[in-house]
Design an enzyme around this catalytic site. Structure first.
Site, PDB file in Angstrom:
ATOM      1  N   ARG A 101      27.380  35.136  72.341  1.00  0.00           N
ATOM      2  CA  ARG A 101      27.292  34.257  73.524  1.00  0.00           C
ATOM      3  C   ARG A 101      27.662  35.061  74.780  1.00  0.00           C
ATOM      4  NH1 ARG A 101      30.613  28.866  72.798  1.00  0.00           N
ATOM      5  NH2 ARG A 101      28.959  28.303  71.360  1.00  0.00           N
ATOM      6  N   ARG A 124      36.880  28.626  78.591  1.00  0.00           N
ATOM      7  CA  ARG A 124      35.491  28.985  78.291  1.00  0.00           C
ATOM      8  C   ARG A 124      34.698  29.183  79.580  1.00  0.00           C
ATOM      9  NH1 ARG A 124      33.837  27.640  73.156  1.00  0.00           N
ATOM     10  NH2 ARG A 124      35.547  27.827  71.686  1.00  0.00           N
ATOM     11  N   LYS A 149      40.255  25.545  72.389  1.00  0.00           N
ATOM     12  CA  LYS A 149      39.376  25.820  73.528  1.00  0.00           C
ATOM     13  C   LYS A 149      39.757  24.968  74.733  1.00  0.00           C
ATOM     14  CE  LYS A 149      35.742  24.541  71.015  1.00  0.00           C
ATOM     15  NZ  LYS A 149      34.429  24.064  70.547  1.00  0.00           N
ATOM     16  N   LYS A 160      38.064  23.858  78.700  1.00  0.00           N
ATOM     17  CA  LYS A 160      36.816  23.927  79.474  1.00  0.00           C
ATOM     18  C   LYS A 160      36.991  23.352  80.871  1.00  0.00           C
ATOM     19  CE  LYS A 160      33.910  23.681  75.363  1.00  0.00           C
ATOM     20  NZ  LYS A 160      32.858  22.948  74.635  1.00  0.00           N
ATOM     21  N   CYS A 212      21.420  20.283  70.387  1.00  0.00           N
ATOM     22  CA  CYS A 212      22.180  21.494  70.065  1.00  0.00           C
ATOM     23  C   CYS A 212      21.377  22.321  69.059  1.00  0.00           C
ATOM     24  CB  CYS A 212      23.529  21.104  69.477  1.00  0.00           C
ATOM     25  SG  CYS A 212      23.387  20.427  67.815  1.00  0.00           S
ATOM     26  N   CYS A 235      23.859  26.990  62.866  1.00  0.00           N
ATOM     27  CA  CYS A 235      25.225  26.486  63.021  1.00  0.00           C
ATOM     28  C   CYS A 235      25.873  26.189  61.669  1.00  0.00           C
ATOM     29  CB  CYS A 235      25.232  25.226  63.878  1.00  0.00           C
ATOM     30  SG  CYS A 235      26.900  24.575  64.059  1.00  0.00           S
ATOM     31  N   CYS A 283      25.773  17.296  64.197  1.00  0.00           N
ATOM     32  CA  CYS A 283      27.051  16.870  63.612  1.00  0.00           C
ATOM     33  C   CYS A 283      27.860  16.197  64.707  1.00  0.00           C
ATOM     34  CB  CYS A 283      27.793  18.058  62.987  1.00  0.00           C
ATOM     35  SG  CYS A 283      28.828  18.969  64.148  1.00  0.00           S
ATOM     36  N   CYS A 320      28.105  18.978  70.824  1.00  0.00           N
ATOM     37  CA  CYS A 320      27.746  20.137  71.657  1.00  0.00           C
ATOM     38  C   CYS A 320      26.663  19.859  72.698  1.00  0.00           C
ATOM     39  CB  CYS A 320      27.334  21.311  70.771  1.00  0.00           C
ATOM     40  SG  CYS A 320      28.674  21.874  69.710  1.00  0.00           S
TER      41      CYS A 320
HETATM   42 FE1  SRM Z   1      29.829  23.568  70.679  1.00  0.00          FE
HETATM   43  C1  SRM Z   1      31.386  24.508  67.825  1.00  0.00           C
HETATM   44  C2  SRM Z   1      27.174  25.431  69.875  1.00  0.00           C
HETATM   45  C3  SRM Z   1      28.711  23.213  73.833  1.00  0.00           C
HETATM   46  C4  SRM Z   1      31.972  20.943  71.120  1.00  0.00           C
HETATM   47  N1  SRM Z   1      29.398  24.832  69.144  1.00  0.00           N
HETATM   48  C5  SRM Z   1      30.202  25.110  68.075  1.00  0.00           C
HETATM   49  C6  SRM Z   1      29.601  26.248  67.232  1.00  0.00           C
HETATM   50  C7  SRM Z   1      30.162  27.543  67.737  1.00  0.00           C
HETATM   51  C8  SRM Z   1      29.757  26.088  65.699  1.00  0.00           C
HETATM   52  C9  SRM Z   1      30.941  26.720  65.021  1.00  0.00           C
HETATM   53  O1  SRM Z   1      32.080  26.546  65.488  1.00  0.00           O
HETATM   54  O2  SRM Z   1      30.729  27.356  64.010  1.00  0.00           O
HETATM   55  C10 SRM Z   1      28.119  26.066  67.596  1.00  0.00           C
HETATM   56  C11 SRM Z   1      27.222  27.303  67.463  1.00  0.00           C
HETATM   57  C12 SRM Z   1      25.851  26.865  67.003  1.00  0.00           C
HETATM   58  C13 SRM Z   1      24.820  27.906  67.077  1.00  0.00           C
HETATM   59  O3  SRM Z   1      24.167  28.171  66.046  1.00  0.00           O
HETATM   60  O4  SRM Z   1      24.584  28.445  68.148  1.00  0.00           O
HETATM   61  C14 SRM Z   1      28.218  25.432  68.960  1.00  0.00           C
HETATM   62  N2  SRM Z   1      28.303  24.307  71.684  1.00  0.00           N
HETATM   63  C15 SRM Z   1      27.243  24.972  71.154  1.00  0.00           C
HETATM   64  C16 SRM Z   1      26.128  25.130  72.168  1.00  0.00           C
HETATM   65  C17 SRM Z   1      25.347  26.430  72.008  1.00  0.00           C
HETATM   66  C18 SRM Z   1      25.210  23.899  72.090  1.00  0.00           C
HETATM   67  C19 SRM Z   1      23.983  23.919  72.957  1.00  0.00           C
HETATM   68  O5  SRM Z   1      23.083  23.160  72.627  1.00  0.00           O
HETATM   69  O6  SRM Z   1      23.896  24.612  73.959  1.00  0.00           O
HETATM   70  C20 SRM Z   1      26.957  25.014  73.469  1.00  0.00           C
HETATM   71  C21 SRM Z   1      27.513  26.335  73.907  1.00  0.00           C
HETATM   72  C22 SRM Z   1      28.246  26.186  75.202  1.00  0.00           C
HETATM   73  C23 SRM Z   1      28.682  27.475  75.799  1.00  0.00           C
HETATM   74  O7  SRM Z   1      27.837  28.184  76.331  1.00  0.00           O
HETATM   75  O8  SRM Z   1      29.891  27.735  75.777  1.00  0.00           O
HETATM   76  C24 SRM Z   1      28.089  24.113  72.992  1.00  0.00           C
HETATM   77  N3  SRM Z   1      30.315  22.369  72.235  1.00  0.00           N
HETATM   78  C25 SRM Z   1      29.654  22.301  73.418  1.00  0.00           C
HETATM   79  C26 SRM Z   1      30.033  21.115  74.136  1.00  0.00           C
HETATM   80  C27 SRM Z   1      29.432  20.633  75.459  1.00  0.00           C
HETATM   81  C28 SRM Z   1      30.161  21.159  76.655  1.00  0.00           C
HETATM   82  O9  SRM Z   1      31.138  21.912  76.544  1.00  0.00           O
HETATM   83  O10 SRM Z   1      29.756  20.795  77.761  1.00  0.00           O
HETATM   84  C29 SRM Z   1      30.959  20.453  73.353  1.00  0.00           C
HETATM   85  C30 SRM Z   1      31.597  19.082  73.655  1.00  0.00           C
HETATM   86  C31 SRM Z   1      32.710  19.178  74.614  1.00  0.00           C
HETATM   87  C32 SRM Z   1      33.967  19.566  73.903  1.00  0.00           C
HETATM   88  O11 SRM Z   1      34.381  20.706  74.011  1.00  0.00           O
HETATM   89  O12 SRM Z   1      34.525  18.707  73.196  1.00  0.00           O
HETATM   90  C33 SRM Z   1      31.142  21.256  72.159  1.00  0.00           C
HETATM   91  N4  SRM Z   1      31.453  22.892  69.662  1.00  0.00           N
HETATM   92  C34 SRM Z   1      32.149  21.757  69.985  1.00  0.00           C
HETATM   93  C35 SRM Z   1      33.113  21.504  68.945  1.00  0.00           C
HETATM   94  C36 SRM Z   1      34.133  20.340  68.915  1.00  0.00           C
HETATM   95  C37 SRM Z   1      35.381  20.735  69.606  1.00  0.00           C
HETATM   96  C38 SRM Z   1      36.492  19.760  69.449  1.00  0.00           C
HETATM   97  O13 SRM Z   1      37.502  19.919  70.135  1.00  0.00           O
HETATM   98  O14 SRM Z   1      36.433  18.836  68.633  1.00  0.00           O
HETATM   99  C39 SRM Z   1      32.951  22.530  67.985  1.00  0.00           C
HETATM  100  C40 SRM Z   1      33.742  22.712  66.681  1.00  0.00           C
HETATM  101  C41 SRM Z   1      35.041  23.420  66.878  1.00  0.00           C
HETATM  102  O15 SRM Z   1      35.366  23.924  67.946  1.00  0.00           O
HETATM  103  O16 SRM Z   1      35.780  23.467  65.885  1.00  0.00           O
HETATM  104  C42 SRM Z   1      31.895  23.371  68.463  1.00  0.00           C
HETATM  105 FE1  SF4 Z   2      26.708  22.780  65.430  1.00  0.00          FE
HETATM  106 FE2  SF4 Z   2      27.578  20.310  65.482  1.00  0.00          FE
HETATM  107 FE3  SF4 Z   2      27.703  21.781  67.680  1.00  0.00          FE
HETATM  108 FE4  SF4 Z   2      25.386  20.963  66.829  1.00  0.00          FE
HETATM  109  S1  SF4 Z   2      27.056  19.631  67.509  1.00  0.00           S
HETATM  110  S2  SF4 Z   2      25.869  23.057  67.451  1.00  0.00           S
HETATM  111  S3  SF4 Z   2      25.614  20.978  64.643  1.00  0.00           S
HETATM  112  S4  SF4 Z   2      28.836  22.164  65.842  1.00  0.00           S
END
Ligand code: SRM
Ligand code: SF4
Length: 594
Positions: A78, A147, A223, A225, A445, A451, A490, A494
């Site tokens: 990333r 982040r 994390k 943000k 996502c 993922c 899931c 994201c």
């Molecule tokens: Fe996310 C984890 C992709 C924005 C909440 N996110 C992941 C991971 C890294 C999976 C992992 O931990 O193994 C995913 C990688 C998938 C892949 O194959 O690329 C992933 N998240 C993404 C992206 C690429 C989705 C997208 O469609 O663009 C976004 C990357 C953002 C960036 O450039 O930094 C992305 N993730 C978000 C957002 C939206 C936002 O921040 O505006 C959220 C919801 C807001 C939040 O933080 O709660 C989000 N991602 C999560 C979570 C749940 C965190 C939590 O506190 O519960 C996880 C799981 C974790 O961290 O354990 C996660």
């Molecule tokens: Fe992966 Fe769930 Fe985030 Fe989609 S929402 S990228 S399935 S961790």
């Protein structure tokens, strides 16, 4: 951190790992040199802070397991881009890396960054080095740190947009990790990074860690943000962030920020103690002193966040447990002064995705191009990857990425407009006027196959769901209805499904005969807002992807018949549909009831 009975809870495994990592070194350098196609579990955790994840091809996982073979390992990388900013040259660097050592695609994320998928472990060091040599960085794109910092990407050349971008960059640098591990491991100690930490902390305290005075030796509990936005253009979706700065603009300049805290969307349905939450008002700060308030919030999170239970380690749970007044008092303690009151007259009123042609204010133009689910690729008649490469090779202008997974081409001379329109046609790139309204505002996502946490498909499932929704909306005369449809594989949230008009969250998997996953079932949420300031609630559960449009059809019909003057789809659902449902219970309320 103490329990009610006075005992200290056992720290989670990650806490010990972080503290023992020698400021994010761990065994990464050693494991880079071995012949394995993967990293150990401990190194994989440390590597997140360096902006890279160990993944495997989930489409092949079952077959390989059956054949008793190793998983098809690969790395996701990333690239951190504050406010989504990038030069044309940097775009070409990313494009070249994606083709040479990635899976040939670039993925624009919901946080204005690029992701590479499918990078072999043996190429990782080259990728990270090459990015840094071109003033791009992966440091702190993932991990328990601040982040990527979001800011309005519209390249409008006026004071308030320039100020917001400066503030986002200053804040990101101020709170970036200060350990030299990143440069030592990937760059032989040479600091050629675009995001070097700024000067000393603003709120120094006697007990500050000598290397990481703000983040601490064990870094943050989870994390963190931050997003900046204008009230009339919440294009960064500030309420989904732990820390949000909503600009207060007077006379065309930013004079200060309303500060909101405690947003984040991730939930674990199996753990009722978790819930999605939107950031809530905490106070107001003048522009000159906004970083002090930000630093006080980060320090409060560092010291109060739950380091025993990672499921409850986000800032929202600290605020939920102690209440906003007590949290605000804690921030004031770190700050050494009282916070000013939140400016109630400044609130979110709209959102702009910046698509289409616009004037920049300096005689030049910018053009927002829709990118389905943020995936830049060549497929069939769409040759977006080749097209953008040709564009940047020719024009050499900068670009910006948006939080809606789209790209803005900027600094365009008005005289180029005709040839740029022709370029889009040549490469099969649809302008915003050729994309339906529902598709324009939709996001998914990545989910499967990359993922590791995905339950089912999202990016691969959404296009066909949108085909069906487009047909249904057109049939009911609602083709121009503006609404956000966001799908995830899931419940982690994201693509920010929980504050969308329609949220589709992966619920159960489906596996095809050859062991390859297929789109499964989804929970359908209704009643959020296009502008992002309301959570939606469950409408239907376990809906197969090809039944989603059919389940929504009666809701569209009711909306058409019963909507009030000027009422949006989300507001209608909130008022008339979900409030009638027996299942009406926000996730936060469900937790409170338990
Ligand atoms: Fe996310 C984890 C992709 C924005 C909440 N996110 C992941 C991971 C890294 C999976 C992992 O931990 O193994 C995913 C990688 C998938 C892949 O194959 O690329 C992933 N998240 C993404 C992206 C690429 C989705 C997208 O469609 O663009 C976004 C990357 C953002 C960036 O450039 O930094 C992305 N993730 C978000 C957002 C939206 C936002 O921040 O505006 C959220 C919801 C807001 C939040 O933080 O709660 C989000 N991602 C999560 C979570 C749940 C965190 C939590 O506190 O519960 C996880 C799981 C974790 O961290 O354990 C996660
Ligand atoms: Fe992966 Fe769930 Fe985030 Fe989609 S929402 S990228 S399935 S961790």
């Amino acid at each position: 951190m103490t329990e009610a009975n006075g005992s200290t809870p056992k720290l989670s495994k990650n806490e010990a790992l972080k503290a023992a990592s020698a400021y994010l070194r761990g065994m990464v350098a050693e494991e880079l040199l071995n012949d394995e196609p993967f990293f150990s579990e401990d190194s994989s955790q440390v590597l997140k802070f360096h902006g890279t994840y160990l993944q495997d091809d989930r489409d092949r996982r079952l077959r390989l397991k059956k054949e008793k073979k190793e998983k098809a390992y690969m790395m996701m990388v990333r690239v951190r881009m504050i406010g989504g900013r990038m030069t044309g040259h940097q775009y070409l660097v990313c494009d070249e890396l994606a083709r040479l050592v990635g899976n040939g695609t670039l993925r624009i994320t919901t946080r204005q960054e690029f992701q590479f998928h499918g990078v072999d472990k043996q190429h990782l060091a080259v990728v990270i080095r090459h990015l840094n040599e071109n003033y791009l960085s992966t440091l702190a794109a993932c991990g328990d740190v601040e982040r990527n910092v979001l800011a309005c990407p519209a390249p409008i050349k006026d004071a308030k947009h320039e100020q917001m971008n400066q503030d986002a960059l200053a804040w990101a640098s101020h709170v970036a990790p200060r350990s030299s591990a990143y440069w030592d491991i990937w760059l032989d100690g040479e600091k050629i990074n675009s995001l070097l930490p700024a000067g000393p902390p603003l709120l120094s305290q006697p007990g500050d860690d000598p290397v990481e005075p703000i983040l601490g030796k064990a870094y943050l509990p989870r994390k963190f943000k931050t997003a900046f936005a204008f009230p009339d253009d919440n294009c960064t979706d500030v309420h989904a962030n732990d820390l949000a700065f909503l600009a207060v603009v007077e006379g065309g300049s930013i004079v200060g920020y309303n500060v909101l805290v405690g947003g984040s969307l991730g939930t674990s349905p199996s753990a009722s103690k978790t819930f999605a939450a939107l950031a809530e008002p905490m106070g107001y700060v003048s522009r000159e002193r906004f970083m002090e308030v930000g630093e006080a919030v980060v320090r409060a999170f560092r010291d109060l966040g739950d380091r025993a239970d990672r499921k409850r380690a986000r800032l929202k749970y600290v605020i939920y447990d102690m209440g906003m007044p007590a949290f605000r008092a804690k921030v004031e303690e770190y700050l050494g002064r009282k916070l000013e009151d939140y400016r109630e007259d400044v609130f979110v009123t709209d959102v702009d995705d910046h698509m289409g042609w616009h004037e920049q204010g300096d005689g030049k133009l910018f053009l927002g191009i829709p990118v389905e689910n943020g995936r830049i690729k060549d497929e069939g008649s769409l040759r977006l990857a080749s097209g953008l490469r040709a564009f940047f090779e020719k024009y050499k202008t900068p670009c910006r990425l948006t939080c809606q997974q789209k790209i803005l081409l900027m600094d365009l001379e008005p005289a180029w407009r005709g040839e740029i329109d022709a370029w889009m046609k040549e490469y099969g790139i649809a302008g915003v006027e050729e994309v339906s309204t529902v598709r324009r505002w939709a996001m998914a996502c990545p989910a499967l196959p990359t993922c590791g946490l995905a339950v089912t498909d999202a990016e691969r499932a959404l296009p066909s769901v949108l085909d069906m929704l487009e047909a249904e909306l057109a049939r009911q005369g609602l083709a121009d209805l503006r609404l956000t449809v966001r799908m995830t594989g899931c419940p982690n949230g994201c693509a920010r499904p929980y504050n969308a008009d329609i949220g589709l969250v992966g619920r159960s998997a489906k596996i095809g005969e050859d062991g390859i996953p297929e789109p499964g079932k989804y929970t359908v949420f209704l009643g959020g807002r296009t502008t992002g300031e309301r959570l939606n609630v469950v409408f239907k559960d376990y809906v197969p992807h090809d039944r989603i449009a059919a389940e929504l059809s009666p809701v569209f019909a009711r909306f058409k018949a019963e909507r009030l003057d000027g009422e949006t789809f989300g507001d209608f659902c909130h008022r008339a549909v979900v409030s009638e449902s027996a299942e009406v219970e926000t996730e936060a309320e469900a937790v409170a009831a338990n």
